[in-house]
Motif scaffolding. Structure first.
Motif, PDB file in Angstrom:
ATOM      1  N   GLU A 144       3.809  32.779  78.127  1.00 22.24           N
ATOM      2  CA  GLU A 144       3.516  33.693  77.018  1.00 22.24           C
ATOM      3  C   GLU A 144       2.707  34.904  77.483  1.00 22.24           C
ATOM      4  OE1 GLU A 144       4.526  33.534  73.965  1.00 22.24           O
ATOM      5  OE2 GLU A 144       3.121  34.719  72.784  1.00 22.24           O
ATOM      6  N   LEU A 157       3.567  28.172  76.733  1.00 23.23           N
ATOM      7  CA  LEU A 157       3.904  27.464  75.498  1.00 23.23           C
ATOM      8  C   LEU A 157       5.017  26.455  75.781  1.00 23.23           C
ATOM      9  CD1 LEU A 157       4.052  30.314  72.810  1.00 23.23           C
ATOM     10  CD2 LEU A 157       2.083  29.015  73.609  1.00 23.23           C
ATOM     11  N   GLU A 186       7.436  23.992  73.556  1.00 24.70           N
ATOM     12  CA  GLU A 186       7.815  23.667  72.178  1.00 24.70           C
ATOM     13  C   GLU A 186       9.091  22.843  72.144  1.00 24.70           C
ATOM     14  OE1 GLU A 186       6.679  27.357  69.530  1.00 24.70           O
ATOM     15  OE2 GLU A 186       7.384  28.003  71.489  1.00 24.70           O
ATOM     16  N   THR A 229       7.800  22.083  85.193  1.00 23.02           N
ATOM     17  CA  THR A 229       7.373  20.741  85.594  1.00 23.02           C
ATOM     18  C   THR A 229       6.816  19.962  84.405  1.00 23.02           C
ATOM     19  OG1 THR A 229       6.731  21.644  87.735  1.00 23.02           O
ATOM     20  CG2 THR A 229       5.834  19.488  87.160  1.00 23.02           C
ATOM     21  N   LEU A 230       6.093  20.670  83.524  1.00 23.48           N
ATOM     22  CA  LEU A 230       5.387  19.981  82.434  1.00 23.48           C
ATOM     23  C   LEU A 230       6.256  19.746  81.201  1.00 23.48           C
ATOM     24  CD1 LEU A 230       2.028  21.903  82.806  1.00 23.48           C
ATOM     25  CD2 LEU A 230       2.427  19.497  83.376  1.00 23.48           C
ATOM     26  N   ASN A 263       9.660  25.449  57.824  1.00 17.54           N
ATOM     27  CA  ASN A 263      10.062  25.181  59.219  1.00 17.54           C
ATOM     28  C   ASN A 263       8.886  25.213  60.187  1.00 17.54           C
ATOM     29  OD1 ASN A 263      12.810  24.803  58.781  1.00 17.54           O
ATOM     30  ND2 ASN A 263      13.182  27.004  58.744  1.00 17.54           N
ATOM     31  N   VAL A 264       7.848  24.463  59.851  1.00 19.05           N
ATOM     32  CA  VAL A 264       6.684  24.402  60.739  1.00 19.05           C
ATOM     33  C   VAL A 264       7.032  23.541  61.958  1.00 19.05           C
ATOM     34  CG1 VAL A 264       4.250  23.766  60.949  1.00 19.05           C
ATOM     35  CG2 VAL A 264       5.119  24.634  58.772  1.00 19.05           C
ATOM     36  N   ARG A 265       6.734  24.059  63.149  1.00 20.37           N
ATOM     37  CA  ARG A 265       6.990  23.337  64.394  1.00 20.37           C
ATOM     38  C   ARG A 265       5.683  23.303  65.181  1.00 20.37           C
ATOM     39  NH1 ARG A 265      11.902  21.133  64.490  1.00 20.37           N
ATOM     40  NH2 ARG A 265      12.200  21.457  66.717  1.00 20.37           N
ATOM     41  N   VAL A 266       5.355  22.133  65.702  1.00 20.96           N
ATOM     42  CA  VAL A 266       4.119  22.008  66.473  1.00 20.96           C
ATOM     43  C   VAL A 266       4.449  21.813  67.949  1.00 20.96           C
ATOM     44  CG1 VAL A 266       1.984  20.695  66.778  1.00 20.96           C
ATOM     45  CG2 VAL A 266       2.927  21.009  64.494  1.00 20.96           C
ATOM     46  N   GLY A 267       3.831  22.583  68.802  1.00 19.08           N
ATOM     47  CA  GLY A 267       4.035  22.438  70.242  1.00 19.08           C
ATOM     48  C   GLY A 267       2.704  22.442  70.958  1.00 19.08           C
ATOM     49  N   ARG A 268       2.767  22.580  72.286  1.00 18.02           N
ATOM     50  CA  ARG A 268       1.552  22.596  73.098  1.00 18.02           C
ATOM     51  C   ARG A 268       1.359  23.962  73.732  1.00 18.02           C
ATOM     52  NH1 ARG A 268       3.031  18.611  77.334  1.00 18.02           N
ATOM     53  NH2 ARG A 268       5.120  18.875  76.452  1.00 18.02           N
ATOM     54  N   VAL A 269       0.105  24.346  73.858  1.00 22.72           N
ATOM     55  CA  VAL A 269      -0.209  25.569  74.604  1.00 22.72           C
ATOM     56  C   VAL A 269      -1.122  25.177  75.764  1.00 22.72           C
ATOM     57  CG1 VAL A 269      -2.043  26.100  72.935  1.00 22.72           C
ATOM     58  CG2 VAL A 269      -1.286  27.858  74.493  1.00 22.72           C
ATOM     59  N   LEU A 270      -0.814  25.683  76.941  1.00 26.33           N
ATOM     60  CA  LEU A 270      -1.648  25.425  78.122  1.00 26.33           C
ATOM     61  C   LEU A 270      -2.222  26.728  78.630  1.00 26.33           C
ATOM     62  CD1 LEU A 270       1.024  23.216  78.634  1.00 26.33           C
ATOM     63  CD2 LEU A 270      -0.758  22.496  80.196  1.00 26.33           C
TER      64      LEU A 270
END
Lengths: 83, 83
Positions: free
Chosen positions: A77, A8, A10, A65-66, A36-43
């Motif tokens: 995670e 994850l 964020e 690195t990313l 408090n909505v937060r948007v992130g990336r999941v790989l």
């Protein structure tokens, strides 16, 4: 062995998240009590590694690195062995 | 009660993921043995709800609202009570 890693990435808590704000507005408009909505990336990725410890070390290094160290935080995670 | 929900929205397995391919290329170029990299979104939010079951129901409904049913799958990854 093959592992399936979930990373994850964020935004740090203090950083303004316009995408999260937009989603929050939509959800509240639909009547949901989300705050408090937060948007992130999941790989998700497959990793070839001799041990789970080594796979975790690799996943953490890749996450580092990313992610943008100024604005983002990363978490490994989950890490599961694959058949 | 207040709950902290984590929702994952990811592309379905068969759907082409150009962003994931790009990340995979970068990681492999750096020497990591990552394969089948997939990039999705993670949403973190606070929820006001009378019970954990109701919070989970709400989070699932919101995830369903935010995901594209043709191309994406959603998961309520975590639900924690907040102080």
């Amino acid at each position: 062995m093959k592992y399936q890693a979930t990373i994850l990435i964020e935004l740090k808590p203090g950083i303004l998240d316009p995408q999260g704000r937009a989603v929050e507005g939509v959800l509240q408009g639909l009547g949901y009590r989300a705050q408090n909505v937060r948007v992130g990336r999941v790989l998700e990725m497959e990793l070839e590694s001799p041990s789970e410890a080594e796979a975790h070390r690799q996943a953490t290094e890749m996450a580092k690195t990313l992610a943008n160290p100024v604005m983002e935080v990363y978490t490994v995670e989950a890490l599961k062995e694959r058949a």
